[in-house]
Design an enzyme around this catalytic site. Sequence first.
Site, PDB file in Angstrom:
ATOM      1  N   GLU A   1       7.595  27.451  35.143  1.00 18.80           N
ATOM      2  CA  GLU A   1       8.010  28.683  34.448  1.00 18.80           C
ATOM      3  C   GLU A   1       8.897  28.301  33.276  1.00 18.80           C
ATOM      4  O   GLU A   1       9.764  27.427  33.411  1.00 18.80           O
ATOM      5  CB  GLU A   1       8.828  29.618  35.353  1.00 18.80           C
ATOM      6  CG  GLU A   1       8.032  30.479  36.280  1.00 18.80           C
ATOM      7  CD  GLU A   1       8.906  31.416  37.114  1.00 18.80           C
ATOM      8  OE1 GLU A   1       9.980  31.835  36.640  1.00 18.80           O
ATOM      9  OE2 GLU A   1       8.510  31.705  38.245  1.00 18.80           O
TER      10      GLU A   1
ATOM     11  N   GLU B   1      11.416  29.192  43.846  1.00 19.64           N
ATOM     12  CA  GLU B   1      12.847  29.161  43.535  1.00 19.64           C
ATOM     13  C   GLU B   1      13.740  29.360  44.759  1.00 19.64           C
ATOM     14  O   GLU B   1      14.365  30.421  44.919  1.00 19.64           O
ATOM     15  CB  GLU B   1      13.166  30.197  42.443  1.00 19.64           C
ATOM     16  CG  GLU B   1      12.396  29.945  41.162  1.00 19.64           C
ATOM     17  CD  GLU B   1      12.731  30.926  40.045  1.00 19.64           C
ATOM     18  OE1 GLU B   1      13.431  31.914  40.296  1.00 19.64           O
ATOM     19  OE2 GLU B   1      12.278  30.696  38.907  1.00 19.64           O
TER      20      GLU B   1
HETATM   21  O1  IFM Z   1      11.185  37.031  36.501  1.00 18.90           O
HETATM   22  C1  IFM Z   1      11.734  35.880  37.058  1.00 18.90           C
HETATM   23  C2  IFM Z   1      10.801  35.283  38.074  1.00 18.90           C
HETATM   24  O2  IFM Z   1      10.539  36.190  39.112  1.00 18.90           O
HETATM   25  C3  IFM Z   1      11.386  34.035  38.690  1.00 18.90           C
HETATM   26  N1  IFM Z   1      11.836  33.129  37.681  1.00 18.90           N
HETATM   27  C4  IFM Z   1      12.653  33.633  36.621  1.00 18.90           C
HETATM   28  C5  IFM Z   1      11.991  34.835  35.980  1.00 18.90           C
HETATM   29  C6  IFM Z   1      12.865  35.388  34.838  1.00 18.90           C
HETATM   30  O3  IFM Z   1      14.109  35.779  35.315  1.00 18.90           O
END
Ligand code: IFM
Length: 439
Positions: A351, A167
């Site tokens: 994710e 990210e």
């Molecule tokens: O927990 C985070 C993760 O570290 C990165 N992506 C989003 C998730 C939820 O906020």
Amino acid sequence: MIPNRAAFPQGFVFGTATSAYQIEGHAFGGAGLTHWDSFAATPGNVVRAAHGAVACDHYHRLEEDLDLLAGLNVDIYRFSTSWARVLPEGRGTPNTEGLDFYDRLVDGLLVRGIKPAVTLYHWELPGPLADRGGWCNRDIADWFAEFTWAIMGRIGDRIWSAAPINEPWCVSWLGHFDGCHAPGLRDIRATARAMHHVLLAHGRAIEVMRTMGLTNLGAVCNMEWSAPASTRPEAQHAARTYDAIYNRFFLGGLMKGEYPELALAGLQPHLPTGWQDDFATITAPLDWIGLNYYTRKIIDHAPGPWPNYAERPGPLPKTQMGWEIYPDGLRDFLIRIAREYTGDLPLYVTENGMANADVPGHPDTARCAYFGQHLAAVQHAIAAGVPVWGYIAWSLMDNYEWAHGYDKRFGLVHVDFDNLQRVPKASYHALAQCWCRAD
Ligand code: IFM
């Protein structure tokens, strides 16, 4: 209703994800201090000043957690390596205990028939590198290349896939513009530099891993669907600016070697000299792109300096994070990414999940519904011709949700943070059943 394995193309992979600082217990095994430790130790930054010193104590409970993964019937496990665990000073002599830990993790996955999908950096920058300007310092690309050699030299021979940085938007924008993540800056110049350097570091890590002969290398970007608050031209423009910064900047750099005009409108004066010359490194060919998707934002015009946008509350049901549940955004992003950026390149949802105020033993229906709706969105994208090759649920277990501390529960497994006991939730059992293999 969650669509099961048989409802996806042959070879589609299912998995779950975690990250190092969020679960491992950073106080253990000789890891060095990170900028998240100092950020959390600064009053007002993190709910109850919570930190990752113990987290889920995954460091000591590795075998138990790997068994939970196996019980979930996953094909892959997406985990991250902590730079400061491997190189406590950020550079120099590796910490043998740290390397041994990741060795055990990878072997433990392989022995259970689970493919290791590593992310090299998921946000815990070693403190000594933060002291030298962290992501604002161009040298970070070389430091990150050194770290890549150190960790992949040890585990790269057994890794299924690798992505350098989780990210880029969060690393740069949340940490340097919004200031709500480490290092907690609120400075547009620092932001522009961090946004560019994070991509440069990505490119250098890809170069290193290619030199090592590694394959199946990708990048993981998070995206939020940006919806204008009204039909007013100012609101439309604000939503497009949000989209340019959040969703188009990083993929534009990685896939096209360019940044969107609407982002350059504010950032260009602050980018490092000669930034265009770095695209040769940044656009190093990739084998896949990963999308982290959770929600959409309703965006309106805001007065004041660039970027002139503000979030407005939306009407949809929300998760414990206050995020609207908007599965259409996942479908539409997958279609847009393939059409505008990646073509035939495999896409993975790296994710997706929701935080909920879970109580063990109580129904976990909201999370099951969330997964069902988002997996259906993936099916729609596949039906529209998008090459989506896998789906990874966030997260294996409740963990350290950064500035929110331990209050926001994203896990398929409930963790009692008093005694660290793990209890699988109904969503864990539901996904385990859906992901069961016929063979
Ligand atoms: O927990 C985070 C993760 O570290 C990165 N992506 C989003 C998730 C939820 O906020």
